[in-house]
Scaffold this active site. Structure first.
Site, PDB file in Angstrom:
ATOM      1  N   MET A  30     -21.427   4.045  14.359  1.00  8.87           N
ATOM      2  CA  MET A  30     -20.962   4.545  15.703  1.00  8.87           C
ATOM      3  C   MET A  30     -19.434   4.600  15.779  1.00  8.87           C
ATOM      4  O   MET A  30     -18.911   4.691  16.772  1.00  8.87           O
ATOM      5  CB  MET A  30     -21.205   3.362  16.809  1.00  8.87           C
ATOM      6  CG  MET A  30     -23.027   2.909  16.777  1.00  8.87           C
ATOM      7  SD  MET A  30     -23.477   2.719  18.589  1.00  8.87           S
ATOM      8  CE  MET A  30     -22.715   1.129  18.529  1.00  8.87           C
ATOM      9  N   HIS A  37     -17.002  -1.144   7.736  1.00  5.89           N
ATOM     10  CA  HIS A  37     -17.533   0.032   7.689  1.00  5.89           C
ATOM     11  C   HIS A  37     -17.109   0.788   6.177  1.00  5.89           C
ATOM     12  O   HIS A  37     -18.052   1.387   5.089  1.00  5.89           O
ATOM     13  CB  HIS A  37     -17.242   1.272   8.513  1.00  5.89           C
ATOM     14  CG  HIS A  37     -17.771   1.090   9.858  1.00  5.89           C
ATOM     15  ND1 HIS A  37     -17.014   0.445  10.993  1.00  5.89           N
ATOM     16  CD2 HIS A  37     -19.108   0.617  10.381  1.00  5.89           C
ATOM     17  CE1 HIS A  37     -17.566   0.402  11.980  1.00  5.89           C
ATOM     18  NE2 HIS A  37     -18.777   0.388  11.731  1.00  5.89           N
ATOM     19  N   LYS A 152     -23.292  -8.413   9.161  1.00  6.74           N
ATOM     20  CA  LYS A 152     -22.834  -9.005  10.347  1.00  6.74           C
ATOM     21  C   LYS A 152     -24.054  -8.923  11.388  1.00  6.74           C
ATOM     22  O   LYS A 152     -24.474  -9.809  12.089  1.00  6.74           O
ATOM     23  CB  LYS A 152     -21.564  -8.420  10.961  1.00  6.74           C
ATOM     24  CG  LYS A 152     -21.149  -9.144  12.240  1.00  6.74           C
ATOM     25  CD  LYS A 152     -19.792  -8.541  12.655  1.00  6.74           C
ATOM     26  CE  LYS A 152     -19.776  -7.018  13.090  1.00  6.74           C
ATOM     27  NZ  LYS A 152     -20.421  -7.057  14.480  1.00  6.74           N
TER      28      LYS A 152
HETATM   29  O1  PAF Z   1     -24.688  -0.835  13.555  1.00 11.35           O
HETATM   30  C1  PAF Z   1     -24.474   0.101  14.352  1.00 11.35           C
HETATM   31  O2  PAF Z   1     -23.262   0.496  14.441  1.00 11.35           O
HETATM   32  C2  PAF Z   1     -25.599   0.820  14.918  1.00 11.35           C
HETATM   33  O3  PAF Z   1     -26.421  -0.134  15.821  1.00 11.35           O
HETATM   34  C3  PAF Z   1     -26.246   1.971  14.165  1.00 11.35           C
HETATM   35  C4  PAF Z   1     -27.075   1.163  13.078  1.00 11.35           C
HETATM   36  C5  PAF Z   1     -25.516   2.677  13.602  1.00 11.35           C
HETATM   37  C6  PAF Z   1     -27.322   2.588  15.367  1.00 11.35           C
HETATM   38  O4  PAF Z   1     -26.959   3.223  16.269  1.00 11.35           O
END
Ligand code: PAF
Length: 284
Positions: A30, A37, A152
């Site tokens: 997101m 990430h 997490k």
């Molecule tokens: O973990 C996240 O950031 C969200 O739940 C995802 C997997 C991108 C789905 O919108």
């Protein structure tokens, strides 16, 4: 790196990669990217011919409008970061591009066999339906070889793993592998999260107590019961001014159901630090 904003172009690009016999690693996000990430992306880059990321703040998984509005967004910075680590494509659609009007309002119902009725699912009704709705849409468009998720969000990972084993989707996604990656932490021990950006300096000092308390609770395994450990963690954290535990549950890692043994157990926690909702977990 190419930034794609339409489903049609994404599908065409991915089909072309598949026709060339390339493996595709996919990291859904997101945005508001942090080192956690980036660890997923680096792994996806290393393990696949092509790496694709998505940046989409998915409205259907938020049951709290304020949380949706306040969710941090800085797509341009995210795109630069991803380009610098060798990601090939980023899909960053608008909500209107992602969903038809009826999809935004109709409840998407998926049977998770109870995996969604505990912890996050209980506290955020409809949250996992929204997650699965967007992730399955993205999987259909990208048809990845491997998809990477952080541990997490342990319950999310369990639910996605379950989703892809369901017969109809299993046929569609073929041999898709769901890869779970370890939690990344700040030096203080605080689990990395996009929401950490919303913590004040004072809150940043107390938030690491969450992980410290979880780690300490591992000492209990030989001397205390699961219930006693659960209660002690909740009490210790609630005693810290500025922290409020929403839930702490020690559950079986596979079923996510409450357990009374530490074998195959994980403790999942959500704590409010002021207005910021933080989640973490510890494996026993
Ligand atoms: O973990 C996240 O950031 C969200 O739940 C995802 C997997 C991108 C789905 O919108």
């Amino acid at each position: 790196m190419q930034v794609i904003t339409t489903k049609q172009e994404l599908k065409q690009r991915m089909q072309a990669c598949k026709q060339e016999g390339k493996t595709i690693g996919f990291v859904p996000t997101m945005g508001a990217l942090h080192e956690g990430h980036l660890a997923l992306f680096k792994r996806a880059v290393a393990e696949n011919d092509i790496c694709v990321g998505s940046i989409f703040v998915n409205p259907t998984q938020f049951n709290n409008q304020e949380d949706l509005i306040k969710y941090p967004r800085h797509v341009e910075k995210d795109v630069e970061l991803l380009a610098s680590i060798g990601v090939d494509f980023v899909f960053a659609p608008s909500a209107e591009e992602m969903y038809d009007a009826n999809e935004m309002t109709q409840t998407f119902a998926f049977d998770f066999q109870g995996l969604d009725s505990v912890m996050e699912g209980k506290m955020r009704p409809g949250h996992f339906n929204g997650v699965v709705q967007v992730v399955s849409k993205l999987f259909h468009l990208i048809m990845p070889t491997r998809a990477y998720f952080g541990e997490k969000d342990f319950q999310q990972l369990a639910i996605i793993r379950y989703m892809v084993t369901q017969s109809e989707l299993k046929n569609t996604f073929g041999d898709l592998q769901i890869v779970g990656c370890p939690i990344m932490r700040e030096q203080s021990g605080l689990a990395l999260s996009s929401r950490n950006e919303r913590l004040s300096a004072k809150q940043k000092n107390i938030a690491p107590i969450i992980y410290k308390t979880l780690l300490e609770s591992k000492q209990n395994v030989k001397s205390h019961s699961v219930q006693e450990t659960q209660n002690a963690v909740i009490q210790q954290l609630n005693n810290v001014q500025g922290l409020e535990v929403e839930y702490f549950e020690i559950v079986d890692k596979t079923t996510l159901l409450p357990t009374n043994t530490f074998e195959n157990a994980i403790g999942c926690i959500t704590v409010w630090c002021g207005e910021v909702r933080l989640i973490d977990n510890i494996q026993y």
